[in-house]
Design a protein around this motif. Structure first.
Motif, PDB file in Angstrom:
ATOM      1  N   CYS A   3     115.392  34.422 -13.093  1.00 21.31           N
ATOM      2  CA  CYS A   3     114.301  34.881 -13.967  1.00 21.31           C
ATOM      3  C   CYS A   3     113.962  33.834 -15.019  1.00 21.31           C
ATOM      4  N   GLN A   4     114.965  33.152 -15.545  1.00 23.57           N
ATOM      5  CA  GLN A   4     114.734  32.113 -16.545  1.00 23.57           C
ATOM      6  C   GLN A   4     113.964  30.935 -15.951  1.00 23.57           C
ATOM      7  N   ILE A   5     114.340  30.519 -14.757  1.00 24.26           N
ATOM      8  CA  ILE A   5     113.643  29.404 -14.099  1.00 24.26           C
ATOM      9  C   ILE A   5     112.215  29.811 -13.744  1.00 24.26           C
ATOM     10  N   MET A   6     112.050  31.041 -13.274  1.00 24.43           N
ATOM     11  CA  MET A   6     110.707  31.537 -12.967  1.00 24.43           C
ATOM     12  C   MET A   6     109.845  31.593 -14.229  1.00 24.43           C
ATOM     13  N   GLY A   7     110.433  32.051 -15.331  1.00 23.03           N
ATOM     14  CA  GLY A   7     109.698  32.125 -16.586  1.00 23.03           C
ATOM     15  C   GLY A   7     109.267  30.748 -17.069  1.00 23.03           C
ATOM     16  N   GLY A   8     110.168  29.760 -16.951  1.00 27.01           N
ATOM     17  CA  GLY A   8     109.847  28.403 -17.350  1.00 27.01           C
ATOM     18  C   GLY A   8     108.782  27.775 -16.472  1.00 27.01           C
ATOM     19  N   THR A   9     108.857  28.043 -15.182  1.00 27.16           N
ATOM     20  CA  THR A   9     107.881  27.494 -14.236  1.00 27.16           C
ATOM     21  C   THR A   9     106.503  28.096 -14.454  1.00 27.16           C
ATOM     22  N   LEU A  10     106.448  29.419 -14.614  1.00 22.92           N
ATOM     23  CA  LEU A  10     105.160  30.078 -14.824  1.00 22.92           C
ATOM     24  C   LEU A  10     104.540  29.656 -16.154  1.00 22.92           C
ATOM     25  N   ALA A  11     105.359  29.458 -17.176  1.00 20.63           N
ATOM     26  CA  ALA A  11     104.851  29.032 -18.474  1.00 20.63           C
ATOM     27  C   ALA A  11     104.191  27.657 -18.367  1.00 20.63           C
ATOM     28  N   THR A  12     104.854  26.740 -17.651  1.00 19.69           N
ATOM     29  CA  THR A  12     104.292  25.396 -17.471  1.00 19.69           C
ATOM     30  C   THR A  12     103.026  25.445 -16.625  1.00 19.69           C
ATOM     31  N   LEU A  13     103.044  26.274 -15.596  1.00 20.52           N
ATOM     32  CA  LEU A  13     101.869  26.415 -14.734  1.00 20.52           C
ATOM     33  C   LEU A  13     100.693  26.987 -15.522  1.00 20.52           C
ATOM     34  N   THR A  14     100.963  27.929 -16.394  1.00 19.92           N
ATOM     35  CA  THR A  14      99.915  28.509 -17.242  1.00 19.92           C
ATOM     36  C   THR A  14      99.283  27.442 -18.127  1.00 19.92           C
ATOM     37  N   LEU A  15     100.120  26.606 -18.711  1.00 23.90           N
ATOM     38  CA  LEU A  15      99.613  25.524 -19.554  1.00 23.90           C
ATOM     39  C   LEU A  15      98.771  24.539 -18.753  1.00 23.90           C
ATOM     40  N   LYS A  16      99.201  24.263 -17.543  1.00 24.30           N
ATOM     41  CA  LYS A  16      98.450  23.338 -16.685  1.00 24.30           C
ATOM     42  C   LYS A  16      97.062  23.886 -16.378  1.00 24.30           C
ATOM     43  N   VAL A  17      96.981  25.186 -16.105  1.00 20.15           N
ATOM     44  CA  VAL A  17      95.697  25.816 -15.802  1.00 20.15           C
ATOM     45  C   VAL A  17      94.805  25.854 -17.040  1.00 20.15           C
ATOM     46  N   LEU A  18      95.389  26.198 -18.177  1.00 22.15           N
ATOM     47  CA  LEU A  18      94.599  26.335 -19.406  1.00 22.15           C
ATOM     48  C   LEU A  18      94.106  24.992 -19.936  1.00 22.15           C
ATOM     49  N   TYR A  19      94.913  23.965 -19.780  1.00 16.58           N
ATOM     50  CA  TYR A  19      94.517  22.653 -20.291  1.00 16.58           C
ATOM     51  C   TYR A  19      93.675  21.854 -19.301  1.00 16.58           C
ATOM     52  N   HIS A  20      93.611  22.309 -18.045  1.00 15.34           N
ATOM     53  CA  HIS A  20      92.857  21.616 -16.995  1.00 15.34           C
ATOM     54  C   HIS A  20      93.287  20.147 -16.950  1.00 15.34           C
ATOM     55  N   ASN A  21      92.332  19.243 -17.077  1.00 16.47           N
ATOM     56  CA  ASN A  21      92.633  17.815 -17.042  1.00 16.47           C
ATOM     57  C   ASN A  21      92.581  17.166 -18.423  1.00 16.47           C
ATOM     58  N   LYS A  22      92.586  18.000 -19.461  1.00 16.31           N
ATOM     59  CA  LYS A  22      92.475  17.474 -20.823  1.00 16.31           C
ATOM     60  C   LYS A  22      93.718  16.679 -21.219  1.00 16.31           C
ATOM     61  N   VAL A  23      94.866  17.148 -20.766  1.00 16.85           N
ATOM     62  CA  VAL A  23      96.132  16.477 -21.082  1.00 16.85           C
ATOM     63  C   VAL A  23      96.996  16.472 -19.825  1.00 16.85           C
ATOM     64  N   ASP A  24      97.710  15.374 -19.604  1.00 18.98           N
ATOM     65  CA  ASP A  24      98.599  15.261 -18.452  1.00 18.98           C
ATOM     66  C   ASP A  24      99.814  16.156 -18.660  1.00 18.98           C
ATOM     67  N   ILE A  25     100.028  17.075 -17.727  1.00 19.29           N
ATOM     68  CA  ILE A  25     101.161  18.000 -17.841  1.00 19.29           C
ATOM     69  C   ILE A  25     102.484  17.263 -17.801  1.00 19.29           C
ATOM     70  N   GLY A  26     102.447  16.011 -17.356  1.00 19.03           N
ATOM     71  CA  GLY A  26     103.666  15.212 -17.281  1.00 19.03           C
ATOM     72  C   GLY A  26     104.325  14.975 -18.620  1.00 19.03           C
ATOM     73  N   VAL A  27     103.579  15.124 -19.713  1.00 14.65           N
ATOM     74  CA  VAL A  27     104.178  14.903 -21.033  1.00 14.65           C
ATOM     75  C   VAL A  27     105.176  16.002 -21.395  1.00 14.65           C
TER      76      VAL A  27
END
Length: 265
Positions: A118-142
């Motif tokens: 559940c912790q890994i899923m929560g962390g993954t979904l949180a990062t995925l959410t940020l990637k979707v919300l930020y689009h290409n404005k910022v590289d998720i790699g940071v």
């Protein structure tokens, strides 16, 4: 000669205490969180922690808030998560913490895989959410936790182990020990994260949490040196929890009260 009647006040008081404890235990049993509720709480708490923490890293790319700003935001995020759902699951939000508590029998082993997933899923979904919300404005790699070539694998491993040791020692002292101030547990744990990020953030990213590193790694597909951020925090957390077992004082089962004898003529 007048007869004397002895009344054992201490025994009567102990009987009252036993009755109150039995009633409290019954009420707690009725409101005991189920495994599903605990799993959801760990998922949500980890999501909040990593969404805010990684979000701060993304904001820093556009509007520099420095490592101090990221540290403050991350510490406050953990504090909020602990006070929000920590009472449901124990507020781990970190696989290293869960494994460490299981190692000293502070959590059932059967809950470890449930919590970790559940912790890994929560962390993954949180990062995925940020990637979707930020689009290409910022590289998720940071949001990835990495260290430079000038820092060796051993040095990074030691950094992550030490700062996680500090975090876990704080957790043991304020949250698992009956002598600790549990009302301020969330604040103390949040502060420990804050100071750790300020010290180690510029060097390793100050993960202290395998879910924090795995989430961005899974979303970005970059698993470079990920083993450091899994093994390091786990070693530090387990060592801290084992060490604290030697500092812990056993809680008395019941308070010993003086026996007062009253004689009535």
């Amino acid at each position: 000669m007048a007869d004397s009647l002895s009344v054992n006040v201490g025994s009567l008081h102990n009987l009252e205490l036993d009755a109150k404890q039995a009633k409290t235990t019954t009420n707690e049993a009725k409101h005991f969180a189920s495994s599903i509720q605990k799993a959801i709480a760990e998922f949500v708490g980890t999501y909040v922690l990593i969404f805010v923490g990684c979000g701060a890293a993304l904001v820093n790319e556009r509007f520099p808030i420095t490592v101090v700003g990221i540290a403050i935001v991350s510490g406050l995020a953990l504090t909020v998560a602990i006070y929000s759902v920590g009472h449901v699951s124990g507020g781990h939000f970190n696989p290293a913490v869960t494994i460490a508590l299981a190692a000293v029998q502070k959590i059932q082993f059967k809950l470890v895989p449930v919590y970790v997933v559940c912790q890994i899923m929560g962390g993954t979904l949180a990062t995925l959410t940020l990637k979707v919300l930020y689009h290409n404005k910022v590289d998720i790699g940071v949001t990835l936790t990495q260290y430079s070539n000038s820092t060796s694998d051993l040095e990074a491993l030691l950094w992550e182990s030490i700062i996680t040791f500090i975090l876990m020692l704080t957790i043991c002292g304020v949250a698992t020990d009956h002598r600790g101030s549990k009302e301020l547990a969330g604040v103390a744990i949040g502060i420990s994260v804050l100071i750790n990020i300020i010290i180690a953030g510029p060097i390793t990213g100050a993960s202290m949490n395998p879910a924090r590193s795995l989430g961005p790694a899974i979303v970005s597909g970059n698993y470079k040196k990920i083993w450091v951020y899994i093994i390091g925090p786990t070693i530090g957390a387990v060592f801290a929890s084992v060490l604290y077992t030697f500092l812990r004082v056993t809680k008395p089962t019941q308070q010993e009260l003086p026996y007062i004898t009253c004689e009535i003529p």
